[in-house]
Scaffold this motif. Sequence first.
Motif, PDB file in Angstrom:
ATOM      1  N   ASP A 180      45.362  51.632  39.850  1.00 53.51           N
ATOM      2  CA  ASP A 180      44.253  50.213  39.265  1.00 53.51           C
ATOM      3  C   ASP A 180      44.098  50.242  41.423  1.00 53.51           C
ATOM      4  OD1 ASP A 180      43.453  48.159  39.208  1.00 53.51           O
ATOM      5  OD2 ASP A 180      44.759  47.235  38.293  1.00 53.51           O
ATOM      6  N   GLN A 181      42.353  50.507  41.137  1.00 55.95           N
ATOM      7  CA  GLN A 181      41.773  50.705  43.050  1.00 55.95           C
ATOM      8  C   GLN A 181      41.561  49.094  42.430  1.00 55.95           C
ATOM      9  OE1 GLN A 181      38.860  53.660  43.169  1.00 55.95           O
ATOM     10  NE2 GLN A 181      39.623  54.534  41.773  1.00 55.95           N
ATOM     11  N   THR A 182      41.141  48.691  41.569  1.00 55.02           N
ATOM     12  CA  THR A 182      40.835  46.907  42.178  1.00 55.02           C
ATOM     13  C   THR A 182      41.640  46.393  42.283  1.00 55.02           C
ATOM     14  OG1 THR A 182      39.185  47.058  40.133  1.00 55.02           O
ATOM     15  CG2 THR A 182      40.114  44.532  40.848  1.00 55.02           C
ATOM     16  N   ALA A 183      43.396  46.469  42.450  1.00 51.53           N
ATOM     17  CA  ALA A 183      44.552  46.117  42.418  1.00 51.53           C
ATOM     18  C   ALA A 183      44.866  45.878  43.670  1.00 51.53           C
ATOM     19  CB  ALA A 183      45.145  46.013  41.228  1.00 51.53           C
ATOM     20  N   MET A 184      44.988  47.426  44.395  1.00 52.61           N
ATOM     21  CA  MET A 184      45.119  47.441  46.205  1.00 52.61           C
ATOM     22  C   MET A 184      43.598  46.833  46.619  1.00 52.61           C
ATOM     23  SD  MET A 184      44.556  51.733  45.619  1.00 52.61           S
ATOM     24  CE  MET A 184      44.904  52.093  47.287  1.00 52.61           C
ATOM     25  N   LEU A 185      42.901  46.838  46.422  1.00 54.92           N
ATOM     26  CA  LEU A 185      41.538  46.517  47.326  1.00 54.92           C
ATOM     27  C   LEU A 185      41.023  44.754  47.191  1.00 54.92           C
ATOM     28  CD1 LEU A 185      39.252  49.699  47.436  1.00 54.92           C
ATOM     29  CD2 LEU A 185      41.147  49.147  48.792  1.00 54.92           C
ATOM     30  N   ILE A 186      41.943  44.244  45.945  1.00 54.81           N
ATOM     31  CA  ILE A 186      41.510  42.678  45.722  1.00 54.81           C
ATOM     32  C   ILE A 186      41.385  41.771  47.419  1.00 54.81           C
ATOM     33  CG2 ILE A 186      44.042  42.566  45.382  1.00 54.81           C
ATOM     34  CD1 ILE A 186      40.968  41.404  43.226  1.00 54.81           C
ATOM     35  N   GLY A 187      41.973  42.057  48.243  1.00 55.88           N
ATOM     36  CA  GLY A 187      42.295  41.450  49.257  1.00 55.88           C
ATOM     37  C   GLY A 187      40.573  40.958  50.326  1.00 55.88           C
ATOM     38  N   TYR A 188      39.910  42.319  49.315  1.00 53.93           N
ATOM     39  CA  TYR A 188      38.455  42.595  50.037  1.00 53.93           C
ATOM     40  C   TYR A 188      37.939  40.430  49.871  1.00 53.93           C
ATOM     41  CZ  TYR A 188      33.128  43.472  50.967  1.00 53.93           C
ATOM     42  OH  TYR A 188      32.416  43.269  51.296  1.00 53.93           O
ATOM     43  N   LYS A 189      37.979  40.666  48.199  1.00 52.18           N
ATOM     44  CA  LYS A 189      37.591  39.019  47.979  1.00 52.18           C
ATOM     45  C   LYS A 189      37.962  38.275  48.948  1.00 52.18           C
ATOM     46  CE  LYS A 189      35.616  40.037  44.134  1.00 52.18           C
ATOM     47  NZ  LYS A 189      34.275  39.200  43.471  1.00 52.18           N
ATOM     48  N   SER A 190      39.016  38.013  50.099  1.00 56.14           N
ATOM     49  CA  SER A 190      38.896  36.335  50.632  1.00 56.14           C
ATOM     50  C   SER A 190      39.282  37.310  51.452  1.00 56.14           C
ATOM     51  CB  SER A 190      41.383  36.297  49.812  1.00 56.14           C
ATOM     52  OG  SER A 190      42.013  37.573  50.433  1.00 56.14           O
ATOM     53  N   LEU A 191      38.662  37.647  52.225  1.00 56.33           N
ATOM     54  CA  LEU A 191      37.980  38.415  53.165  1.00 56.33           C
ATOM     55  C   LEU A 191      37.644  36.886  54.060  1.00 56.33           C
ATOM     56  CD1 LEU A 191      37.481  42.336  53.665  1.00 56.33           C
ATOM     57  CD2 LEU A 191      39.701  40.922  54.666  1.00 56.33           C
ATOM     58  N   PRO A 192      37.458  36.911  55.477  1.00 57.02           N
ATOM     59  CA  PRO A 192      36.389  35.677  56.240  1.00 57.02           C
ATOM     60  C   PRO A 192      35.652  36.172  56.648  1.00 57.02           C
ATOM     61  CG  PRO A 192      38.777  36.098  57.615  1.00 57.02           C
ATOM     62  CD  PRO A 192      38.668  37.681  56.395  1.00 57.02           C
ATOM     63  N   ALA A 193      34.366  35.709  56.138  1.00 56.72           N
ATOM     64  CA  ALA A 193      32.738  36.293  55.919  1.00 56.72           C
ATOM     65  C   ALA A 193      32.996  37.285  57.391  1.00 56.72           C
ATOM     66  CB  ALA A 193      32.372  34.996  56.275  1.00 56.72           C
ATOM     67  N   SER A 194      33.092  35.975  58.895  1.00 55.04           N
ATOM     68  CA  SER A 194      33.575  36.899  59.661  1.00 55.04           C
ATOM     69  C   SER A 194      33.748  37.978  59.716  1.00 55.04           C
ATOM     70  CB  SER A 194      34.121  36.586  60.894  1.00 55.04           C
ATOM     71  OG  SER A 194      35.385  35.797  60.685  1.00 55.04           O
ATOM     72  N   THR A 195      34.480  38.679  59.189  1.00 58.27           N
ATOM     73  CA  THR A 195      35.445  40.148  59.061  1.00 58.27           C
ATOM     74  C   THR A 195      34.182  40.885  58.122  1.00 58.27           C
ATOM     75  OG1 THR A 195      37.601  39.445  58.396  1.00 58.27           O
ATOM     76  CG2 THR A 195      36.699  41.851  57.996  1.00 58.27           C
ATOM     77  N   ILE A 196      33.747  40.086  57.195  1.00 54.27           N
ATOM     78  CA  ILE A 196      32.654  41.308  56.766  1.00 54.27           C
ATOM     79  C   ILE A 196      31.678  41.430  57.749  1.00 54.27           C
ATOM     80  CG2 ILE A 196      30.899  41.485  54.787  1.00 54.27           C
ATOM     81  CD1 ILE A 196      33.129  39.904  52.892  1.00 54.27           C
ATOM     82  N   ALA A 197      31.028  40.333  58.624  1.00 53.44           N
ATOM     83  CA  ALA A 197      29.894  40.450  59.242  1.00 53.44           C
ATOM     84  C   ALA A 197      30.421  41.250  60.619  1.00 53.44           C
ATOM     85  CB  ALA A 197      29.830  39.362  60.148  1.00 53.44           C
ATOM     86  N   ALA A 198      31.601  41.266  60.851  1.00 60.05           N
ATOM     87  CA  ALA A 198      32.106  42.641  61.880  1.00 60.05           C
ATOM     88  C   ALA A 198      31.645  44.294  61.501  1.00 60.05           C
ATOM     89  CB  ALA A 198      33.450  42.057  62.151  1.00 60.05           C
ATOM     90  N   SER A 199      32.353  44.078  60.019  1.00 65.35           N
ATOM     91  CA  SER A 199      31.712  45.622  59.927  1.00 65.35           C
ATOM     92  C   SER A 199      30.503  45.790  58.900  1.00 65.35           C
ATOM     93  CB  SER A 199      33.426  45.354  58.343  1.00 65.35           C
ATOM     94  OG  SER A 199      32.337  46.254  57.662  1.00 65.35           O
TER      95      SER A 199
END
Length: 345
Positions: free
Chosen positions: A32-51
């Motif tokens: 279940d890849q979605t269950a593994m990676l579900i933390g993406y949904k709660s990442l701060p916008a600043s983390t996504i912006a840094a990536s």
Amino acid sequence: TTGRSKRLEAVQLRLIATPAEPTGADSNRPVDQTAMLIGYKSLPASTIAASDALTVQINRDATSSRQALAVRDADHTRLSSVTVAMGPRLSGYLAELTSAGKLPLFRALLANGATAMQTPDASSSATKAYFGVRRPIDWPESPIRRVPNPGSVYGVAGSLSFPSGHARIGMVEAAALAVMLPEVAPQILDRGADFGHSRIVLGVHTPLDVIGGKAVALRMVAQRLNDPQWRTTVFEPAMSELRAGLEAKCGTSIAQCADAPTSDGSYRQRLTYGLPQAGQPGRSLVVPAGAEALLTYSHPGLSVQERRAILASTAIDSGYPLDTGRTAADSGWTRIDLAQALGAA
């Protein structure tokens, strides 16, 4: 003789170690890849912006030679993309053996995008659709620089980004090969990570995409190795064939035949890409169930708990992106440093 050397000699003499999991797990069950990676949904916008910012930097700073490598890596069916990291001597012998048709079991397992090594549900299409992340090259007014002479590497316009399927394939190949050849594991894993990095160079994935894809790969390899029937009928014959072929070419043990280690440490750095910790640091790793199977052959004779302790002691810190999944079994895969664990005394 060091503890490390003694373990490697044990690998030479005894490839069949204690069972990784006594429950007889079926490695064909879905991951279940979605269950593994579900933390993406709660990442701060600043983390996504840094990536995202790091994506642009890596893409625009890439030299022409690194761009050319990224284009070659886009063909994920080329096993030599990873095996070259074994070093000139071993990779040369491997090329001779495969060209002569001497390693059919090994090639069947890892060639053609590691389709046999991956679990049958390997595709990330459903997971990508769930997260709906746009590729960098498709961002509005994208700053991504397209590489010269890209061939077909950019694929279908509008296809989705998270997680990276290429990063998963490259790390499945690298992790499986590192498990088979712990003597040269660090540099093999560096190359596996660099294979995923190529996707950022091309501007078709971000570091978060690549981190997610590599974590899925580790879980797939561990799940395969936790299946006693699959392990003994598919993986171990291929590993024995590979090691016997290389030893015959070398005229000595693989440990003695290997070129001096050439690891540059990029595997560990690219576990996080230096992105900020979005969660709580300093937490001990609760090793995900079954991950200890990754050390079955590098640490023959150790118990499940002893192998789990090695994974915990060599893991990276907590709090980095994607280290927490939906359940305990889905969490922690991004924290495993397989290079350090395979070489731990």
